[in-house]
Design an enzyme around this catalytic site. Structure first.
Site, PDB file in Angstrom:
ATOM      1  N   LEU A  57       0.824  -1.205   0.000  1.00 44.58           N
ATOM      2  CA  LEU A  57       0.000   0.000   0.000  1.00 44.58           C
ATOM      3  C   LEU A  57       0.857   1.255   0.000  1.00 44.58           C
ATOM      4  CD1 LEU A  57      -2.810  -0.954   2.563  1.00 44.58           C
ATOM      5  CD2 LEU A  57      -2.867  -1.083   0.072  1.00 44.58           C
ATOM      6  N   GLY A  58       2.025   1.187   0.602  1.00 42.66           N
ATOM      7  CA  GLY A  58       2.880   2.369   0.625  1.00 42.66           C
ATOM      8  C   GLY A  58       3.984   2.244   1.651  1.00 42.66           C
ATOM      9  N   GLU A  59       4.674   3.352   1.894  1.00 45.13           N
ATOM     10  CA  GLU A  59       5.781   3.332   2.825  1.00 45.13           C
ATOM     11  C   GLU A  59       5.975   4.681   3.474  1.00 45.13           C
ATOM     12  OE1 GLU A  59       9.782   3.342   0.832  1.00 45.13           O
ATOM     13  OE2 GLU A  59       8.550   2.910  -0.926  1.00 45.13           O
ATOM     14  N   MET A  74       9.610   5.010   8.615  1.00 43.35           N
ATOM     15  CA  MET A  74       9.926   3.928   9.534  1.00 43.35           C
ATOM     16  C   MET A  74       9.409   2.571   9.070  1.00 43.35           C
ATOM     17  SD  MET A  74       9.158   3.856  13.655  1.00 43.35           S
ATOM     18  CE  MET A  74       7.375   3.727  13.465  1.00 43.35           C
ATOM     19  N   LYS A 121       1.551  -2.943   8.915  1.00 38.18           N
ATOM     20  CA  LYS A 121       2.753  -2.108   8.888  1.00 38.18           C
ATOM     21  C   LYS A 121       3.927  -2.915   9.415  1.00 38.18           C
ATOM     22  CE  LYS A 121       4.361   2.436  10.504  1.00 38.18           C
ATOM     23  NZ  LYS A 121       3.954   3.643  11.276  1.00 38.18           N
ATOM     24  N   ASP A 166       2.879  14.471  15.684  1.00 35.26           N
ATOM     25  CA  ASP A 166       3.175  14.555  14.250  1.00 35.26           C
ATOM     26  C   ASP A 166       1.888  14.674  13.443  1.00 35.26           C
ATOM     27  OD1 ASP A 166       4.903  14.744  12.098  1.00 35.26           O
ATOM     28  OD2 ASP A 166       5.048  12.582  11.795  1.00 35.26           O
TER      29      ASP A 166
END
Length: 219
Positions: free
Chosen positions: A48-50, A53, A71, A169
């Site tokens: 799905l993505g990155e 971390m 994740k 964040d």
């Protein structure tokens, strides 16, 4: 070993790539390119993505048949104690929280030295993608939509603060908008939970400067 699962239909795979908004719909990595067939009870289906971390995969709990966003710590960071502690911190922080505007964590653990975090799938797009679309089209976000989104995230943050968790964040790429227009907060990798020590590198700023609060900047 590589995944040997039957490839997902193109439409479903494309739809999965929009979950969590990490990749354009047409760019989901096919199963054959994944690094593992499974980890713990989860079978990996697509990338799905990155992030800085971790890598996020579409996965399925083999017994429950439940699709999740899984994740995993990035391969080059698996030996980093700081990264492992931050990963654990995210799991522990979100485990304290249950709110309709915070992405739910179903499971967390470690196998073969690889830390993982199983989160609910949120179909839709990131707030950063929504804003990029508006800039490209020259449009503006409707006031009602902006106010509702701000209200959703404020409610989620208030709930987290009540539970003693500071996100640290908050930014557009860490806010998801589901298919019903509801905004959810995710990625508590830099969160500070009450009663726990900070995990950071001396001299390193925690968070994203452009979106940091005055308290973070002055800390």
């Amino acid at each position: 070993s590589c995944v040997r699962a039957t490839p997902m239909p193109t439409r479903k795979l494309a739809r999965a790539a929009g979950v969590l908004g990490h990749a354009p719909l047409e760019m989901a990595t096919p199963p054959a390119a994944l690094p593992f067939e499974r980890i713990a009870a989860y079978r990996l289906l697509a990338v799905l993505g990155e992030g800085g971390m971790g890598m996020v995969y579409l996965a399925e709990h083999e017994f429950l048949k439940r699709r999740v966003a899984l994740k995993l710590v990035r391969p080059e960071l698996r030996l980093s104690q700081t990264t492992r502690e931050r990963f654990q911190r995210e799991a522990l922080a979100v485990a304290r929280l249950k709110h309709p505007h915070i992405v739910t964590v179903h499971d967390a653990g470690e196998e073969r030295g690889i830390a993982y975090l199983a989160m609910e799938l949120v179909e839709g797009q990131g707030l950063d993608e929504r804003l990029a679309q508006l800039r490209q089209s020259g449009g503006r976000m409707p006031v009602r939509e902006a106010v509702q989104m701000a209200s959703d995230i404020a409610a989620g943050l208030h709930s987290a603060h009540q539970a003693g968790v500071l996100h640290r964040d908050v930014k557009p790429s860490n806010i998801r908008i589901d298919t019903h227009g509801k905004a959810l907060l995710l990625d508590f990798g830099l969160a500070q939970a009450e009663g726990t020590a900070a995990v950071s590198v001396t001299g390193m700023f925690r968070g994203t400067p452009a979106y940091a609060s005055p308290e973070q900047v002055n800390a």
